[in-house]
Structures are given as structure tokens and as C-alpha cells.
Scaffold this active site. Structure first.
Site, PDB file in Angstrom:
ATOM      1  N   PHE A 149       0.821  -1.225   0.000  1.00 13.99           N
ATOM      2  CA  PHE A 149       0.000   0.000   0.000  1.00 13.99           C
ATOM      3  C   PHE A 149       0.848   1.265   0.000  1.00 13.99           C
ATOM      4  CE2 PHE A 149       1.051  -0.017   4.492  1.00 13.99           C
ATOM      5  CZ  PHE A 149       1.124   1.339   4.786  1.00 13.99           C
ATOM      6  N   LYS A 173      -1.378  -7.152  -9.177  1.00  9.41           N
ATOM      7  CA  LYS A 173      -2.325  -7.300  -8.060  1.00  9.41           C
ATOM      8  C   LYS A 173      -1.885  -6.268  -7.027  1.00  9.41           C
ATOM      9  CE  LYS A 173      -3.062  -8.541  -4.369  1.00  9.41           C
ATOM     10  NZ  LYS A 173      -3.390  -7.534  -3.321  1.00  9.41           N
ATOM     11  N   GLU A 176      -5.000  -3.821  -1.802  1.00  7.73           N
ATOM     12  CA  GLU A 176      -6.446  -3.568  -1.779  1.00  7.73           C
ATOM     13  C   GLU A 176      -6.775  -2.299  -0.982  1.00  7.73           C
ATOM     14  OE1 GLU A 176      -4.621  -5.901  -0.408  1.00  7.73           O
ATOM     15  OE2 GLU A 176      -5.711  -7.145   1.044  1.00  7.73           O
ATOM     16  N   ARG A 177      -5.751  -1.710  -0.341  1.00  8.95           N
ATOM     17  CA  ARG A 177      -6.038  -0.514   0.472  1.00  8.95           C
ATOM     18  C   ARG A 177      -6.056   0.758  -0.371  1.00  8.95           C
ATOM     19  NH1 ARG A 177      -1.673  -2.113   4.899  1.00  8.95           N
ATOM     20  NH2 ARG A 177      -2.336  -4.267   5.055  1.00  8.95           N
ATOM     21  N   SER A 226       5.406  -7.007   3.341  1.00  8.21           N
ATOM     22  CA  SER A 226       6.002  -7.366   4.632  1.00  8.21           C
ATOM     23  C   SER A 226       6.754  -8.703   4.528  1.00  8.21           C
ATOM     24  CB  SER A 226       4.899  -7.455   5.685  1.00  8.21           C
ATOM     25  OG  SER A 226       3.933  -8.393   5.275  1.00  8.21           O
ATOM     26  N   CYS A 281       9.610   1.844   3.532  1.00  2.52           N
ATOM     27  CA  CYS A 281      10.538   0.758   3.850  1.00  2.52           C
ATOM     28  C   CYS A 281      11.960   1.291   3.993  1.00  2.52           C
ATOM     29  CB  CYS A 281      10.496  -0.317   2.781  1.00  2.52           C
ATOM     30  SG  CYS A 281      11.150   0.266   1.229  1.00  2.52           S
ATOM     31  N   GLU A 384       9.209  -4.093  13.039  1.00  4.53           N
ATOM     32  CA  GLU A 384       8.992  -2.927  12.171  1.00  4.53           C
ATOM     33  C   GLU A 384       7.712  -2.238  12.654  1.00  4.53           C
ATOM     34  OE1 GLU A 384       7.876  -3.836   8.083  1.00  4.53           O
ATOM     35  OE2 GLU A 384       9.034  -2.120   7.386  1.00  4.53           O
TER      36      GLU A 384
HETATM   37  P1  NAD Z   1       1.587  -6.597   3.106  1.00  5.54           P
HETATM   38  O1  NAD Z   1       2.619  -7.673   3.162  1.00  5.54           O
HETATM   39  O2  NAD Z   1       0.498  -6.607   4.113  1.00  5.54           O
HETATM   40  O3  NAD Z   1       0.857  -6.614   1.676  1.00  5.54           O
HETATM   41  C1  NAD Z   1       1.579  -6.598   0.472  1.00  5.54           C
HETATM   42  C2  NAD Z   1       0.769  -7.295  -0.609  1.00  5.54           C
HETATM   43  O4  NAD Z   1       0.583  -8.667  -0.240  1.00  5.54           O
HETATM   44  C3  NAD Z   1      -0.611  -6.702  -0.832  1.00  5.54           C
HETATM   45  O5  NAD Z   1      -0.881  -6.674  -2.215  1.00  5.54           O
HETATM   46  C4  NAD Z   1      -1.531  -7.676  -0.113  1.00  5.54           C
HETATM   47  O6  NAD Z   1      -2.807  -7.763  -0.701  1.00  5.54           O
HETATM   48  C5  NAD Z   1      -0.800  -8.994  -0.244  1.00  5.54           C
HETATM   49  N1  NAD Z   1      -1.057  -9.890   0.897  1.00  5.54           N
HETATM   50  C6  NAD Z   1      -1.312  -9.535   2.180  1.00  5.54           C
HETATM   51  N2  NAD Z   1      -1.489 -10.630   2.935  1.00  5.54           N
HETATM   52  C7  NAD Z   1      -1.323 -11.701   2.128  1.00  5.54           C
HETATM   53  C8  NAD Z   1      -1.374 -13.116   2.338  1.00  5.54           C
HETATM   54  N3  NAD Z   1      -1.617 -13.641   3.538  1.00  5.54           N
HETATM   55  N4  NAD Z   1      -1.145 -13.919   1.285  1.00  5.54           N
HETATM   56  C9  NAD Z   1      -0.888 -13.412   0.070  1.00  5.54           C
HETATM   57  N5  NAD Z   1      -0.839 -12.077  -0.186  1.00  5.54           N
HETATM   58  C10 NAD Z   1      -1.048 -11.235   0.830  1.00  5.54           C
HETATM   59  O7  NAD Z   1       2.377  -5.206   3.129  1.00  5.54           O
HETATM   60  P2  NAD Z   1       1.794  -3.734   3.207  1.00  5.54           P
HETATM   61  O8  NAD Z   1       1.251  -3.498   4.574  1.00  5.54           O
HETATM   62  O9  NAD Z   1       0.923  -3.459   2.053  1.00  5.54           O
HETATM   63  O10 NAD Z   1       3.130  -2.877   2.998  1.00  5.54           O
HETATM   64  C11 NAD Z   1       4.009  -2.555   4.051  1.00  5.54           C
HETATM   65  C12 NAD Z   1       5.190  -3.498   4.101  1.00  5.54           C
HETATM   66  O11 NAD Z   1       5.878  -3.490   2.854  1.00  5.54           O
HETATM   67  C13 NAD Z   1       6.232  -3.080   5.127  1.00  5.54           C
HETATM   68  O12 NAD Z   1       6.703  -4.228   5.770  1.00  5.54           O
HETATM   69  C14 NAD Z   1       7.330  -2.441   4.287  1.00  5.54           C
HETATM   70  O13 NAD Z   1       8.607  -2.454   4.871  1.00  5.54           O
HETATM   71  C15 NAD Z   1       7.282  -3.293   3.073  1.00  5.54           C
HETATM   72  N6  NAD Z   1       7.882  -2.627   1.929  1.00  5.54           N
HETATM   73  C16 NAD Z   1       9.088  -3.086   1.491  1.00  5.54           C
HETATM   74  C17 NAD Z   1       9.717  -2.472   0.423  1.00  5.54           C
HETATM   75  C18 NAD Z   1      11.041  -2.965  -0.080  1.00  5.54           C
HETATM   76  O14 NAD Z   1      11.412  -2.622  -1.204  1.00  5.54           O
HETATM   77  N7  NAD Z   1      11.768  -3.760   0.681  1.00  5.54           N
HETATM   78  C19 NAD Z   1       9.098  -1.389  -0.207  1.00  5.54           C
HETATM   79  C20 NAD Z   1       7.854  -0.960   0.255  1.00  5.54           C
HETATM   80  C21 NAD Z   1       7.248  -1.594   1.323  1.00  5.54           C
END
Ligand code: NAD
Length: 499
Positions: A149, A173, A176-177, A226, A281, A384
Site C-alpha cells: 500500500f 495485483k 487492496e487498500r 512485509s 521501507c 517494524e
Molecule cells: P503486506 O505484506 O500486508 O501486503 C503486500 C501485498 O501482499 C498486498 O498486495 C496484499 O494484498 C498482499 N497480501 C497480504 N497478505 C497476504 C497473504 N496472507 N497472502 C498473500 N498475499 C497477501 O504489506 P503492506 O502493509 O501493504 O506494505 C508494508 C510493508 O511493505 C512493510 O513491511 C514495508 O517495509 C514493506 N515494503 C518493502 C519495500 C522494499 O522494497 N523492501 C518497499 C515498500 C514496502
């Protein structure tokens, strides 16, 4: 209530699963739209369309594909304000920050205009007698990406721009937020000349992700989000024979040496710690001053700066430093971790827990927080937080400071503030972290370098954007050719004995 769509086969398509997620305006706390959550069948339909559209796109020469990227850059600039507004409304970040989100994606699109150069293969003339050898970089086919998101414009573009420039079809994909900007980007790509079905957006949650992970036609999966989900997607995607790269969470340390310019270090920490409400991140979430005297001077500089931070809705334009966090659940998680910090004995030097904004009482705002005397066993250090919370861990020496950063499970970014070139050089050489800043707090590499962490911040071999993206989205084919001698040797007039 607005009902958002998928973007499949070049059309806005209503969801058919009957499942939806709420999309909030984080500043007001109101649900402003509902987004459809795709079923396995809807994913299968998008894959089928992508597989049909991809061969003709792959056969379009790289220069023509690059022209689509060029036109797309123009459209992004044309619609910058509209994109930023839609982004801020769903994410909550300030308008200047939302424009930065689009801009950092746009720069990767610009890099991809170089596709004809970047896709040139290798050639060896006369590798043997009459034998030539050459390598081609060919597209994978149908590729997919799952994005977080916190950068709803930048990260989708980091994935689909190189994927498409290399001749692949791409299924996105998004989170969804905040799904509106990804849908707008897909429309703009088509306006730029991309054939229908080559870039599609399918909204959804775990069901859609699992459908992508298990679909045999999908050749590669890119993920940013994450760490637990990154680990799951990497394991499942690889087990299903796909090429996978996953980028996970972070806990970025900034080391402040006694000789650092303390005003400069404090200013850097304010932007890097609290910008975008800490939902980056590459945010700095841990300040590591070396020596108690350095720590005292740093805290003294930080406190008035933090107390002056302006927190508010994106509609206030340049008058706010950061906005709300993305959901009520995110806010609860952050407040829970802050409480754990207090309970576990850290000193809460700036306490933003009673923050409230008149007229926006239901918004997901979190005031700024500063902890001092944090220790590595505390949850606020290990986890985090992804909120406007900076933790200070006092180190007795440079060696102790570097060890802290090296021992942490995450390894996305880090920084050192110093005037000592020797310390800076030693730090850059020894640290086991992917992106390093020297007197630069958020060292996000530009489009023509690559972006990626180490340790639990990454699963896979290649980084995002830059030359690595062109490796990730192509596979190499090497041809060895020998042509039998032909007519150039002249006609033969005599019977030859067969021997
Ligand atoms: P998230 O892991 O909750 O969601 C990321 C994606 O995964 C979304 O599209 C979501 O729909 C999907 N998802 C969520 N739960 C899932 C599941 N159980 N099974 C399959 N898919 C699932 O992350 P977020 O809250 O959207 O973003 C924040 C996180 O992203 C933080 O941890 C941040 O550090 C990380 N991030 C990392 C980078 C990097 O380049 N390392 C960059 C941006 C964000």
C-alpha cells in the site's frame, strides 16, 4: 458508494466474486469506495487474455515498445495532479509526497525507454571454424506482480515498466487498500499505445495471490510487502517453478558519530523518521548516536523539531509534514507497540499518544513519538513499527553501533552521519545491508542503479529496477550456428568418388 473495478482485457470490469474490501479515506476515517476481491476464476481469465496478447507485443520491436514508454511519461506528467490527489485520498500521504511517489516510478519508466540498448544481446564471430555464437534476451511470457500500500504508484511502475519493455505481459495485483492509482496507470499505458490485455490490474487479497502463485502460465512473480508474506510468496512461487523476487520489511539504523554536524543529522532524522508517517521501507526508525554526549546533543536538537511537526490531511497541501496512517488497524498496531516500549522500560521523550485533530477526530492520525534508551531486547527495536516513531539506541562505540545494525534481522537501508571519511568508508565496506547512505538518510538508489536490501529484507537474487530488472524479466537463449558451405564455392563439374 463507489464500486471500483478490475482492469482486464483493456476494460474496466466489475468484480464477480461477490467479495469486496473497504477503501478508506485515512484522513476522515470514512469508507470512500469498495474494491472487488478477485476469485481464482477471474485471475484465470486475466491470464488467458494476457497469454493471447503477449506474443504480438513481444514481436513488436524494442524501439516501438520504448515509444509507448515515452508517451506514458508524457501522460504521467500531464496527469500528475490528478494521480497525486487520488493517491493521497486513499493512502493519506501529503500531496508533495504523492507526487514524489509518481515521480520515482516515472524515472524507472524513463530508464526503460533505453530498452533497445538494454536488450541487445551478445555475439561472438567465428567461435569455431564457420561457427558463430550469439545470446538473445527473450521475454518470459506472462508475468505478475503483487504490491504494497505504501507506494501505490512507484512500486507498480518499478515492476510493470521493465516487464513490458522486455516484451512480457504483466498482471498487477495491487494493495487492496489504495487500488485507484494502479487502475489509472493501466488506463494511461493504453492511452500511450500499449495493446489491450498486455497490462491488466486484478484487485484482490490472498485468494488472488494464491491463484497467481499456482497458475502454470505465470512465469514470474515480483512481490513487495512485509517479510512474512514475502517469505511465503517466495517459497510457494519457487516451489511452483516460477522466477520470484520478493522484497520485505525493514528496520533502518542511522549511526550518528560524535563528529557529525548535529543540526544536519537532526534535520535528516526528522525527514527520514517521520516523512510519510514513517510508512516507508527506507524510513529511519532507529537512531544510534555514538557516546552519551552525542546522544544528549542529538535528543536536544530533535525534540523541538519533532514538537513543531505539522500533522494533517493532504488537503492542506504544503502546510502539513505528514498525514494519517493507512488504516485504523495500522494505527492500533503502532499504538500497541508504543505501549510495549513504555512497558518494557524505554523512555518516551516525545509522547504523541494524545494527538487529535479538530474536524478529523475519526482520521487515522498518529502524533510523532521519540524514544530514548531503547535496548535490542525490546519489541519496538525488534519489530517494524511502520509509523511516526523514532527509537534511539545509545551505543558506547562505533564498533557497538555497527554491530547493532549488522545483528538486526532486517537489512534494507542504513546511514552514517560523520565528518570522518575513514569511518564512513569502513562502514560502507563492512555493513551487511543493501543500501547505504553516507550523510544521506534515505539512500534510495536512482532508476539506473538497482534497489534491494539484504538479509530478511529480500528473498531472491536480483534487485528491483536498473540493469537487474532487465535480467529478471528476460531469459537468455544462446545460439551456436554453423552454416554448411553453399554455392559460393562454385559449381562442381566432375563426379566425385564417395569415400
Ligand atoms: P503486506 O505484506 O500486508 O501486503 C503486500 C501485498 O501482499 C498486498 O498486495 C496484499 O494484498 C498482499 N497480501 C497480504 N497478505 C497476504 C497473504 N496472507 N497472502 C498473500 N498475499 C497477501 O504489506 P503492506 O502493509 O501493504 O506494505 C508494508 C510493508 O511493505 C512493510 O513491511 C514495508 O517495509 C514493506 N515494503 C518493502 C519495500 C522494499 O522494497 N523492501 C518497499 C515498500 C514496502
Amino acid at each position: 458508494m463507489q464500486e471500483l473495478t478490475h482492469y482486464i482485457g483493456g476494460e474496466h470490469v466489475k468484480g464477480t466474486s461477490g467479495r469486496f474490501a473497504d477503501v478508506y479515506n485515512p484522513a476522515t476515517g470514512e469508507v470512500q469506495a469498495k474494491v472487488p476481491l478477485a476469485s481464482t476464476d477471474e485471475i484465470a481469465k486475466a491470464v488467458e487474455i494476457a497469454a493471447k496478447a503477449q506474443p504480438a507485443w513481444a514481436a513488436t520491436n524494442p524501439q516501438r515498445r520504448a515509444r509507448v514508454m515515452m508517451a506514458f511519461v508524457g501522460l504521467l506528467n500531464r496527469d500528475m495532479d490528478k494521480l497525486a490527489e487520488a493517491l493521497s485520498r486513499e493512502h493519506g500521504k501529503t500531496l508533495p509526497d504523492a507526487k514524489g511517489d509518481v515521480q520515482r516510478g516515472l524515472e524507472v519508466v524513463e530508464y526503460c525507454i533505453g530498452a533497445p540498448e538494454l536488450l541487445k544481446g551478445e555475439y561472438t564471430d567465428s567461435a569455431g571454424p564457420g561457427i558463430d555464437m550469439y545470446s538473445m534476451k527473450q521475454p518470459l511470457g506472462v508475468t505478475a506482480g503483487i504490491t504494497p500500500f505504501n507506494f501505490p504508484a512507484m512500486i507498480p511502475m518499478w515492476m510493470f515498466a521493465p516487464a513490458l519493455a522486455c516484451g512480457n505481459a504483466f498482471i498487477l495485483k495491487p494493495s487492496e487498500r489504495d487500488p485507484s492509482v494502479p487502475l489509472m496507470l493501466a488506463e494511461l499505458m493504453e492511452e500511450a499505445g500499449l495493446p489491450k490485455g498486455v497490462l491488466q490490474v486484478v484487485n484482490g487479497d490472498k485468494e488472488a495471490v494464491d491463484a497467481l502463485l499456482h497458475h502454470p502460465v505465470i512465469q514470474s512473480i515480483g512481490f513487495v510487502g512485509s517479510t512474512p508474506i514475502a517469505e511465503y510468496i517466495y517459497g510457494t512461487g519457487c516451489a511452483n517453478g516460477k522466477r520470484v523476487q520478493c522484497f520485505g520489511g525493514a528496520k533502518n539504523h542511522m549511526i550518528i558519530m560524535p563528529d557529525a554536524d548535529m543540526d544536519q543529522a537532526a534535520d535528516a532524522l526528522i525527514g527520514a523518521g517521520y516523512g510519510a508517517a514513517g510508512e516507508r521501507c527506507m524510513a529511519i526508525s532507529v537512531a544510534v548516536p555514538v557516546g552519551d554526549e552525542t546522544a544528549d546533543r542529538l535528543i536536544e536538537k530533535l525534540v523541538p523539531r519533532i514538537e513543531k511537526l505539522k500533522v494533517g490531511p493532504y488537503t492542506a497541501g504544503n502546510d502539513v509534514d505528514y498525514g494519517p496512517v493507512v488504516t485504523a488497524a495500522a494505527k492500533q498496531n503502532i499504538l500497541g507497540l508504543i505501549q510495549s516500549g513504555v512497558d518494557q522500560g524505554a523512555k518516551l521523550v516525545v509522547d504523541g499518544r494524545d494527538f487529535s485533530l479538530q474536524g478529523y477526530e475519526d482520521g487515522f492520525f498518529v502524533g510523532p513519538h521519540l524514544f530514548d534508551h531503547v535496548t535490542p531486547d525490546m519489541d519496538i527495536y525488534k519489530k517494524e513499527i511502520f509509523g511516526p516513531v523514532l527509537s534511539t539506541v545509545r551505543a558506547g562505540s562505533y564498533e557497538e553501533a555497527i554491530s547493532l545494525a549488522m545483528d538486526h534481522e532486517y537489512g534494507n537501508g542504513t546511514a552514517i552521519f560523520t565528518r570522518d571519511g575513514d569511518a564512513a568508508r569502513d562502514f560502507a565496506n563492512r555493513i551487511n545491508i543493501g543500501m547505504v547512505g553516507i550523510n544521506v538518510p534515505i539512500p534510495v538508489p536512482l532508476a539506473y542503479h538497482t534497489f534491494g536490501g539484504w538479509k530478511k529484507s529480500v528473498f531472491g537474487d536480483l534487485n528491483q529496477h536498473g540493469p537487474d530488472a532487465f535480467k529478471f524479466y528476460t531469459r537468455t537463449k544462446t545460439v551456436t550456428s554453423r552454416w554448411p558451405s553453399g554455392i559460393k564455392e562454385g559449381g562442381e563439374f566432375n563426379f566425385k568418388a564417395m569415400d
